[in-house]
Scaffold this motif. Structure first.
Motif, short mmCIF file in Angstrom:
data_model
loop_
_atom_site.label_atom_id
_atom_site.label_comp_id
_atom_site.label_asym_id
_atom_site.label_seq_id
_atom_site.Cartn_x
_atom_site.Cartn_y
_atom_site.Cartn_z
N SER A 22 0.88 -1.17 0.00
CA SER A 22 0.00 0.00 0.00
C SER A 22 0.92 1.23 0.00
O SER A 22 1.83 1.31 0.84
CB SER A 22 -0.92 0.00 1.23
OG SER A 22 -1.99 0.90 1.01
N GLY A 116 -12.38 -1.79 2.87
CA GLY A 116 -13.20 -0.58 2.76
C GLY A 116 -13.46 -0.23 1.31
O GLY A 116 -14.57 0.18 0.94
N THR A 117 -12.43 -0.44 0.47
CA THR A 117 -12.61 -0.16 -0.97
C THR A 117 -13.75 -0.97 -1.54
O THR A 117 -14.61 -0.47 -2.27
CB THR A 117 -11.30 -0.51 -1.71
OG1 THR A 117 -10.28 0.41 -1.32
CG2 THR A 117 -11.49 -0.45 -3.21
N ASN A 210 -8.90 11.93 5.66
CA ASN A 210 -7.92 11.57 4.62
C ASN A 210 -7.37 12.79 3.90
O ASN A 210 -6.72 12.66 2.87
CB ASN A 210 -8.56 10.61 3.61
CG ASN A 210 -8.71 9.22 4.19
OD1 ASN A 210 -7.72 8.53 4.44
ND2 ASN A 210 -9.93 8.81 4.46
N ASP A 238 -19.45 7.15 4.43
CA ASP A 238 -18.30 6.24 4.43
C ASP A 238 -17.70 6.27 5.84
O ASP A 238 -17.00 7.22 6.20
CB ASP A 238 -17.27 6.68 3.38
CG ASP A 238 -16.06 5.78 3.40
OD1 ASP A 238 -15.20 5.91 2.51
OD2 ASP A 238 -15.95 4.94 4.32
N LYS A 266 -11.80 -1.50 8.65
CA LYS A 266 -10.95 -1.27 9.81
C LYS A 266 -11.47 -1.90 11.11
O LYS A 266 -11.41 -3.13 11.27
CB LYS A 266 -10.68 0.24 9.97
CG LYS A 266 -9.98 0.84 8.72
CD LYS A 266 -9.68 2.29 8.87
CE LYS A 266 -9.35 2.94 7.55
NZ LYS A 266 -7.97 2.69 7.10
N GLU A 395 -3.23 12.41 6.96
CA GLU A 395 -3.81 11.26 7.68
C GLU A 395 -4.20 11.73 9.08
O GLU A 395 -4.17 12.91 9.37
CB GLU A 395 -2.79 10.11 7.74
CG GLU A 395 -2.32 9.60 6.38
CD GLU A 395 -3.40 8.82 5.61
OE1 GLU A 395 -3.16 8.53 4.42
OE2 GLU A 395 -4.46 8.53 6.18
P1 KE4 Z 1 -9.32 -0.04 2.47
O1 KE4 Z 1 -9.64 -0.56 1.08
O2 KE4 Z 1 -7.91 0.52 2.55
O3 KE4 Z 1 -9.61 -1.10 3.56
O4 KE4 Z 1 -10.33 1.14 2.81
C1 KE4 Z 1 -10.39 2.22 1.92
C2 KE4 Z 1 -10.94 3.42 2.67
C3 KE4 Z 1 -12.26 3.77 2.46
N1 KE4 Z 1 -12.81 4.83 3.12
C4 KE4 Z 1 -12.08 5.55 3.99
C5 KE4 Z 1 -12.72 6.70 4.70
C6 KE4 Z 1 -10.72 5.23 4.25
O5 KE4 Z 1 -10.01 5.96 5.12
C7 KE4 Z 1 -10.14 4.14 3.58
C8 KE4 Z 1 -8.69 3.74 3.77
N2 KE4 Z 1 -7.94 4.52 4.68
C9 KE4 Z 1 -6.52 4.62 4.40
C10 KE4 Z 1 -5.88 5.50 5.48
N3 KE4 Z 1 -6.32 6.84 5.42
C11 KE4 Z 1 -5.87 3.29 4.30
C12 KE4 Z 1 -4.36 3.29 4.41
C13 KE4 Z 1 -3.74 2.78 3.15
O6 KE4 Z 1 -4.21 3.15 2.04
O7 KE4 Z 1 -2.72 2.03 3.26
#
Ligand code: KE4
Length: 421
Positions: A22, A116-117, A210, A238, A266, A395
């Motif tokens: 990442s 999360g994505t 973010n 979100d 998370k 962050e």
């Molecule tokens: P993931 O796909 O990384 O699990 O979640 C994406 C995502 C979606 N929505 C929000 C509000 C988020 O903050 C995130 C992911 N957060 C970042 C840190 N700000 C992940 C860290 C990284 O990309 O390594």
């Protein structure tokens, strides 16, 4: 002491792009070799050389109970003995879903995914399939994972590296994504008017974390709720960061505004890979196999991940005082940094961020005014002093229950020394 992280990073860069899985972990924007972490406990992490750090990243949010929480570890250890993955229904996924739907009243049904994505990507498809409309409104500086439609003026790593629009995202994939300004309802209303019959949803970080931490201004979320109702668009919170952090019911509970759909990540997985999206039965029953919106996943609802999530959420439910404790610590840290450093510090609950500017930061443009070179210098000095914050200005500092007042005082004093030396 041997520089094991350097050796590992050299190996890593030969076999993984940038040596990471990442981008933000690569420490590129702060010009250092990333620390390879060997183990963690409570609010401490230990690198490959055995050096200890006070950890304000907490795996980017999941570790609200501290690393290696004994109950979570024990539950996972027991569960793995029964097998890792079946690709079939398990009681564990039902239990986690019931924990959430029985404690968050705007979540009548939920679907587990793996990040999360994936949660956001699926929620957006559902919003479009349900409404039969195409346009999505997002906010500059908000990050919702790396699905194509969301990589438009995104935050987090995309903002850190100054490429908010990613290569590989086709015009077709992005043209239905409309950009509004965070905390600016007039920018949303204008887009709604221009696209009035075609806005499927508004997706928002119900507190942005973010572009650094930028809390929703008073009335902003309620205003979005009203505009969505007026124009027949779904409101998606979100809550990948804020969910189960600002309150058990997340930002929705904290601000008292009900979204139509919520995305999680998370904390829901207790440190294991889990994402989820949920909302009313009426909307969620449009998801396959009941409805026509397709979404699937080999490891969705993985029993080990579900077990970690169950154990984490159970503790948050059993000890609601955790939120009072975390929110007080967040305010204490923010006040201390403000007084010690004289910069803008934004805080909400256990999320804090210091910007290297003295101006208020309430949206993407004002966040961009932060002196990132100044941030990088302080980052390097903090690391040398044994304090591990996110290697990016954009962050948050994530607190967890393992932090003590002494930890916060040490942190504040260290910042003060760095900025006055
Ligand atoms: P993931 O796909 O990384 O699990 O979640 C994406 C995502 C979606 N929505 C929000 C509000 C988020 O903050 C995130 C992911 N957060 C970042 C840190 N700000 C992940 C860290 C990284 O990309 O390594």
């Amino acid at each position: 002491m041997s520089n094991q992280s350097q050796n590992l990073f050299e190996r890593a860069q030969k076999v993984m792009p940038g040596g990471v899985n990442s981008p933000v972990r690569a420490f590129k924007s702060v010009g250092l070799t990333p620390r390879f972490i060997d183990r963690a406990c409570g609010n401490k992490i230990y690198d490959a050389e055995g050096r200890e750090y006070l950890d304000y990243v907490g795996s980017w949010g999941p570790m609200i109970l501290g690393h290696a929480d004994p109950k979570v570890i024990e539950a996972v250890q027991k569960r793995v003995e029964k097998g890792l993955s079946f690709g079939a229904c398990t009681e564990a996924e039902v239990e986690l879903a019931e924990l959430i739907t029985s404690n968050i009243d705007h979540i009548e049904m939920i679907r587990m995914v793996n990040s999360g994505t994936e949660a956001v990507m699926s929620a957006l498809r559902l919003a479009r399939g349900y409404s039969k409309k195409n346009k999505i409104i997002k906010f500059e500086g908000c990050y919702h994972g790396h699905s194509d439609a969301m990589l438009v003026k995104a935050g987090s790593g995309a903002m850190t590296f100054g490429d908010p629009d990613s290569a590989g995202v086709t015009k077709g994939a992005a043209e239905d994504t409309l950009l509004a300004r965070y905390n600016d309802l007039t920018s949303v209303e204008a887009l709604m008017r221009e696209n009035k019959d075609d806005v499927a949803c508004v997706i928002v970080e119900a507190t942005a974390a973010n572009m650094g931490v930028v809390p929703a201004a008073a009335g902003f979320l309620a205003g979005l709720r009203k505009l969505c109702d007026q124009y027949g668009a779904l409101l998606i919170f979100d809550e990948v960061i804020t969910g189960f952090r600002l309150a058990f019911g997340g930002a929705a509970e904290y601000f008292g505004v009900k979204p139509d759909l919520v995305t999680y990540g998370k904390i829901i997985g207790g440190g294991m890979p889990v994402g989820a999206y949920g909302g009313s039965r009426e909307i969620m029953e449009h998801v396959s196999p009941v409805g026509s919106v397709y979404q699937a996943g080999t490891l969705s609802g993985n029993p080990i991940a579900m077990t970690a999530g169950i154990e984490a959420l159970k503790q948050l439910l059993e000890k609601p005082e955790i939120y009072t404790q975390l929110n007080e610590m967040g305010a204490y840290l923010a006040d201390g940094l403000r007084e010690a450093c004289g910069f803008t510090v934004n805080n909400i609950g256990s999320l804090t961020c210091m910007f290297y500017t003295k101006e208020p930061v309430s949206d993407y443009d004002s966040a961009c005014k932060s002196d990132t070179a100044g941030f990088s210098h302080v980052f390097r000095e903090l690391l040398a002093a044994g304090i591990y914050v996110a290697p990016s200005q954009y962050e948050a500092m994530f607190l967890n229950t393992a932090f003590s007042k002494e930890d916060l005082d040490f942190t504040i004093e260290t910042y003060r020394k760095i900025l006055t030396q």
